[in-house]
Write a protein that holds these residues in place. Structure first.
Motif, mmCIF file in Angstrom:
data_model
loop_
_atom_site.group_PDB
_atom_site.id
_atom_site.type_symbol
_atom_site.label_atom_id
_atom_site.label_comp_id
_atom_site.label_asym_id
_atom_site.label_seq_id
_atom_site.Cartn_x
_atom_site.Cartn_y
_atom_site.Cartn_z
ATOM 1 N N VAL A 89 18.621 -11.449 5.360
ATOM 2 C CA VAL A 89 19.733 -10.355 5.756
ATOM 3 C C VAL A 89 20.729 -11.070 6.495
ATOM 4 O O VAL A 89 21.703 -10.863 6.195
ATOM 5 C CB VAL A 89 18.973 -9.265 6.496
ATOM 6 C CG1 VAL A 89 19.938 -8.340 7.033
ATOM 7 C CG2 VAL A 89 18.111 -8.376 5.461
ATOM 8 N N ILE A 144 32.400 -17.406 -3.756
ATOM 9 C CA ILE A 144 33.528 -16.799 -2.761
ATOM 10 C C ILE A 144 34.335 -18.076 -2.377
ATOM 11 O O ILE A 144 35.660 -17.895 -2.287
ATOM 12 C CB ILE A 144 32.629 -17.011 -1.401
ATOM 13 C CG1 ILE A 144 31.403 -15.565 -1.557
ATOM 14 C CG2 ILE A 144 33.457 -16.493 -0.098
ATOM 15 C CD1 ILE A 144 32.346 -14.321 -1.751
ATOM 16 N N SER A 158 21.879 -19.439 -2.202
ATOM 17 C CA SER A 158 23.113 -18.993 -1.415
ATOM 18 C C SER A 158 24.336 -19.977 -1.626
ATOM 19 O O SER A 158 25.524 -19.806 -1.477
ATOM 20 C CB SER A 158 22.591 -19.121 -0.052
ATOM 21 O OG SER A 158 22.446 -20.335 0.621
ATOM 22 N N ARG A 209 24.288 -18.515 10.908
ATOM 23 C CA ARG A 209 23.638 -17.622 9.718
ATOM 24 C C ARG A 209 23.692 -18.296 8.650
ATOM 25 O O ARG A 209 23.059 -18.305 7.823
ATOM 26 C CB ARG A 209 24.419 -16.123 9.688
ATOM 27 C CG ARG A 209 24.119 -15.332 10.807
ATOM 28 C CD ARG A 209 25.229 -14.074 10.725
ATOM 29 N NE ARG A 209 24.644 -13.069 11.849
ATOM 30 C CZ ARG A 209 25.089 -12.254 12.208
ATOM 31 N NH1 ARG A 209 26.398 -11.638 11.618
ATOM 32 N NH2 ARG A 209 24.577 -11.072 13.036
ATOM 33 N N THR A 214 23.453 -13.253 4.690
ATOM 34 C CA THR A 214 24.267 -12.403 3.998
ATOM 35 C C THR A 214 25.414 -11.911 4.745
ATOM 36 O O THR A 214 26.558 -11.780 4.426
ATOM 37 C CB THR A 214 23.536 -11.195 3.150
ATOM 38 O OG1 THR A 214 23.074 -10.337 3.905
ATOM 39 C CG2 THR A 214 22.748 -11.814 1.916
ATOM 40 N N GLU A 215 24.919 -11.433 6.052
ATOM 41 C CA GLU A 215 25.960 -11.105 6.958
ATOM 42 C C GLU A 215 26.915 -12.094 7.407
ATOM 43 O O GLU A 215 28.170 -11.965 7.456
ATOM 44 C CB GLU A 215 25.359 -10.492 8.301
ATOM 45 C CG GLU A 215 24.576 -9.219 8.153
ATOM 46 C CD GLU A 215 24.012 -8.586 9.283
ATOM 47 O OE1 GLU A 215 23.926 -7.416 9.454
ATOM 48 O OE2 GLU A 215 23.448 -9.450 10.043
ATOM 49 N N ASN A 274 28.699 -6.379 10.843
ATOM 50 C CA ASN A 274 29.699 -6.810 10.019
ATOM 51 C C ASN A 274 30.284 -5.252 9.771
ATOM 52 O O ASN A 274 29.668 -4.701 8.683
ATOM 53 C CB ASN A 274 29.476 -7.763 8.923
ATOM 54 C CG ASN A 274 30.635 -8.040 8.092
ATOM 55 O OD1 ASN A 274 31.305 -7.281 7.724
ATOM 56 N ND2 ASN A 274 31.265 -9.203 8.009
ATOM 57 N N ILE A 279 34.314 -14.302 4.909
ATOM 58 C CA ILE A 279 35.278 -13.636 4.370
ATOM 59 C C ILE A 279 36.303 -13.113 5.378
ATOM 60 O O ILE A 279 37.541 -13.393 5.189
ATOM 61 C CB ILE A 279 34.839 -12.836 3.134
ATOM 62 C CG1 ILE A 279 33.940 -13.416 2.146
ATOM 63 C CG2 ILE A 279 35.939 -12.033 2.678
ATOM 64 C CD1 ILE A 279 33.296 -12.254 1.312
ATOM 65 N N ARG A 280 35.603 -12.354 6.173
ATOM 66 C CA ARG A 280 36.447 -11.696 7.340
ATOM 67 C C ARG A 280 37.429 -12.908 7.990
ATOM 68 O O ARG A 280 38.314 -12.395 8.389
ATOM 69 C CB ARG A 280 35.507 -11.078 8.086
ATOM 70 C CG ARG A 280 36.382 -10.156 9.106
ATOM 71 C CD ARG A 280 35.167 -9.687 10.227
ATOM 72 N NE ARG A 280 34.534 -10.903 10.900
ATOM 73 C CZ ARG A 280 33.493 -10.841 11.837
ATOM 74 N NH1 ARG A 280 32.804 -9.563 11.825
ATOM 75 N NH2 ARG A 280 32.865 -11.997 12.192
ATOM 76 N N TYR A 295 28.375 -9.911 -1.941
ATOM 77 C CA TYR A 295 27.793 -9.887 -0.564
ATOM 78 C C TYR A 295 27.045 -8.594 -0.308
ATOM 79 O O TYR A 295 25.897 -8.462 0.371
ATOM 80 C CB TYR A 295 28.290 -10.630 0.425
ATOM 81 C CG TYR A 295 28.476 -12.044 0.281
ATOM 82 C CD1 TYR A 295 27.145 -12.802 0.152
ATOM 83 C CD2 TYR A 295 29.378 -12.880 0.052
ATOM 84 C CE1 TYR A 295 27.091 -14.227 -0.084
ATOM 85 C CE2 TYR A 295 29.691 -14.122 -0.080
ATOM 86 C CZ TYR A 295 28.380 -14.956 -0.075
ATOM 87 O OH TYR A 295 28.224 -16.164 -0.517
ATOM 88 N N HIS A 344 26.389 -18.490 -4.747
ATOM 89 C CA HIS A 344 27.285 -17.412 -4.157
ATOM 90 C C HIS A 344 28.191 -17.914 -3.351
ATOM 91 O O HIS A 344 29.319 -17.226 -3.360
ATOM 92 C CB HIS A 344 26.196 -16.281 -3.710
ATOM 93 C CG HIS A 344 25.576 -15.478 -4.449
ATOM 94 N ND1 HIS A 344 24.905 -14.430 -4.259
ATOM 95 C CD2 HIS A 344 25.498 -15.480 -5.822
ATOM 96 C CE1 HIS A 344 24.378 -13.828 -5.053
ATOM 97 N NE2 HIS A 344 24.690 -14.534 -6.206
ATOM 98 N N ASP A 345 27.968 -18.993 -2.585
ATOM 99 C CA ASP A 345 29.007 -19.512 -1.702
ATOM 100 C C ASP A 345 30.117 -20.103 -2.590
ATOM 101 O O ASP A 345 31.285 -19.846 -2.397
ATOM 102 C CB ASP A 345 28.271 -20.523 -0.901
ATOM 103 C CG ASP A 345 28.841 -20.706 0.517
ATOM 104 O OD1 ASP A 345 29.302 -19.834 1.062
ATOM 105 O OD2 ASP A 345 28.681 -21.812 1.054
ATOM 106 N N GLU A 383 27.722 -14.747 5.484
ATOM 107 C CA GLU A 383 28.825 -14.958 4.386
ATOM 108 C C GLU A 383 29.707 -14.102 4.388
ATOM 109 O O GLU A 383 30.944 -14.302 4.001
ATOM 110 C CB GLU A 383 27.715 -14.906 2.903
ATOM 111 C CG GLU A 383 26.791 -15.710 2.746
ATOM 112 C CD GLU A 383 27.040 -17.319 2.508
ATOM 113 O OE1 GLU A 383 28.182 -17.651 2.602
ATOM 114 O OE2 GLU A 383 26.348 -18.137 2.178
ATOM 115 N N ILE A 384 29.389 -12.772 4.639
ATOM 116 C CA ILE A 384 30.610 -11.826 4.636
ATOM 117 C C ILE A 384 31.515 -11.909 5.914
ATOM 118 O O ILE A 384 32.744 -11.629 5.855
ATOM 119 C CB ILE A 384 29.992 -10.286 4.257
ATOM 120 C CG1 ILE A 384 31.170 -9.612 3.483
ATOM 121 C CG2 ILE A 384 29.632 -9.825 5.627
ATOM 122 C CD1 ILE A 384 30.626 -8.467 2.691
ATOM 123 N N ASP A 385 30.874 -12.243 6.827
ATOM 124 C CA ASP A 385 31.709 -12.605 8.123
ATOM 125 C C ASP A 385 32.526 -13.755 7.748
ATOM 126 O O ASP A 385 33.865 -13.699 8.398
ATOM 127 C CB ASP A 385 30.916 -13.434 9.364
ATOM 128 C CG ASP A 385 30.054 -12.059 10.081
ATOM 129 O OD1 ASP A 385 30.305 -10.919 9.725
ATOM 130 O OD2 ASP A 385 29.146 -12.712 10.736
#
Lengths: 322, 322
Positions: free
Chosen positions: B141, B88, B81, B170, B144-145, A29, B151-152, A111, B84-85, B147-149
């Protein structure tokens, strides 16, 4: 021996730790990789890795690769907590660089912190020693409690000194303590030595945070890397403020200035009051007491170059003011 | 054997795991303790602990206390998770209850998640087996990748199916996979069995998330515990949407509706389009393919009551629609 000599002696190790850190934040990412890398490259003195390195030499089985892994893991935990801290503090600048949250937003920052925490645990697990996990994870639990205590205590001028001390213990002292004790553990030091450096790191860390809190009042923006009075403006009530708030002469004036809606002018006036109250002196004396405790613990170890270097570093990180 | 019989059989274990979870979230900080407890008491089916319990029985050294500890650790990672989700997703309701972020705010929710993560690692470390840490931390790990994917990928209607699948892997499949493999590891199962249930958990988790994503369109608020079309409204582009967006007939209309500024009416119209496009059927077929892969892997294990129970649970969690 002075701090720069110590630093020079460990330059190669610190560079290898930095390489390890860079490898650890590689991610498919792009956002995660670049926010983590930005954080890494913003620098910092790598004080925690340095303590871990030094303490590892108090043992008899220094495997440098293991020590570097441990040092990188500790620094990742520190970086993760910084990113989350900046979300809480609405910080836009740290060490003179824009923060992850300022550049990418609060959610990616959250994150990024999670990712760095997970990478830290993952690195640590490569050392295949559960004792490290027990101590590190317990420290992280207490660190997160400290962070949330900070939210609870924002703008609270009636909190006790004990409350402040417990907060900085969790915010700073614990991780420095763990850097020392896990460094010594990985180096194969005896339980007595491990226990000594754990306490040494704790007291050093307490002094370190008190001095850091003083810098919010005594420093200049160019030195500290963030505006003077910034912590106070965020609502972070530190020892110099608590001291001033309890003075009969300046307390009332100070209390009338400090609130969640305080303006930049209020902050400047409050900083002046704190500066003139003797609170900075008092805080420095408190820091000195902790530093002395740290040095006393250290003096109980066998004399060695490493012991001397630990003393130099402890003194250095607590003399940024003078 | 049906799901409720399996559940009944493990009721005592699940209760003990719940007790362990309650003990794990005790904190001096009241906010942290109450936000974590609220999360615990909001319930959930404890699917991950159940998978861990069942898989542990495929080994020959079932120490229930160790299995419960592992199961609680996995559930804490899941809970962390979720918190945190919700930050977001701006989620205010989950499972029909207000979320931590809705009740306490984003920042306490961030630290509640951190606290739960740290407690999970701390619990895991009490099992004194580094292999568990290696697998768990690598999974976190990648979570978390993911989760940020997410957002992207918000509102991106041109993302590939592969992209969607990697994201749900993930987000969901990994932790279910880890629940199974670590359960089997703690139970002392052979590496071959561990590897089988790891894949079984992975495929089951993929099916589970696809079905969960379908519920955003086919469910009702009272069943799902959140408004219909809520994921879509947040920008979470799931398989039924991707499928519809690629149809020549409904694609254009759908694309004109979906954007970060879409209204509740746009959401309702988009949900209708997706429902009428055949996307739900397609998604269910995709989920079924994953479920079948899971069951094939399972069929390679020796027949046993446990194997049968795993099949029952896998089928159950993927048939919430019917």
């Amino acid at each position: 021996m002075d701090f720069h000599q110590v630093y020079d002696e460990y330059r190669t190790d610190l560079q290898e730790i930095d390489t390890l850190l860079k490898h650890s934040v590689v991610s498919e990412n792009d956002l995660l990789a670049s926010s983590s890398l930005q954080l890494l490259e913003a620098g910092g003195k790598r004080i925690r890795p340095l303590f871990a390195l030094l303490c590892s030499e108090l043992g008899d089985r220094v495997d440098r690769e293991r020590v570097h892994t441990l040092a990188a893991s500790v620094e990742l935990v520190h970086m993760a907590s910084l990113v989350h801290d900046d979300v809480i503090d609405d910080a836009s600048v740290r060490r003179g660089h824009p923060t992850v949250r300022a550049q990418y937003g609060n959610r990616p920052a959250m994150y990024t912190g999670d990712f760095l925490f997970a990478r830290a645990i993952s690195l640590l697990s490569s050392l295949a020693d559960t004792d490290l996990h027990v101590e590190m994870s317990n420290a992280i639990v207490r660190m997160t409690e400290g962070e949330i205590d900070q939210i609870r205590d924002f703008f609270d001028l009636d909190q006790s000194l004990k409350n402040y001390l417990r907060r900085i213990e969790r915010k700073t002292a614990l991780l420095i303590s763990v850097s020392c004790s896990l460094g010594a553990t990985v180096g194969g030091a005896s339980t007595s030595v491990v226990s000594h450096v754990r306490r040494f790191g704790y007291f050093t860390g307490m002094a370190f945070q008190i001095i850091d809190d003083v810098l919010d009042f005594s420093g200049t923006e160019s030195v500290v890397g963030k505006p003077v009075g910034n912590d106070l403006w965020q609502g972070n009530i530190t020892y110099p403020v608590l001291y001033t708030a309890q003075r009969t002469d300046q307390g009332v004036a100070l209390r009338s200035l400090i609130s969640p809606t305080m303006t930049k002018e209020d902050v400047a006036a409050a900083v002046s009051l704190v500066r003139n109250s003797g609170g900075i002196d008092q805080a420095e004396r408190l820091a000195e007491r902790y530093l002395n405790k740290a040095l006393t613990v250290l003096s109980e170890l066998e004399p060695s170059d490493t012991r001397e270097a630990l003393e130099v570093v402890a003194r250095f990180v607590n003399q940024r003011l003078y």
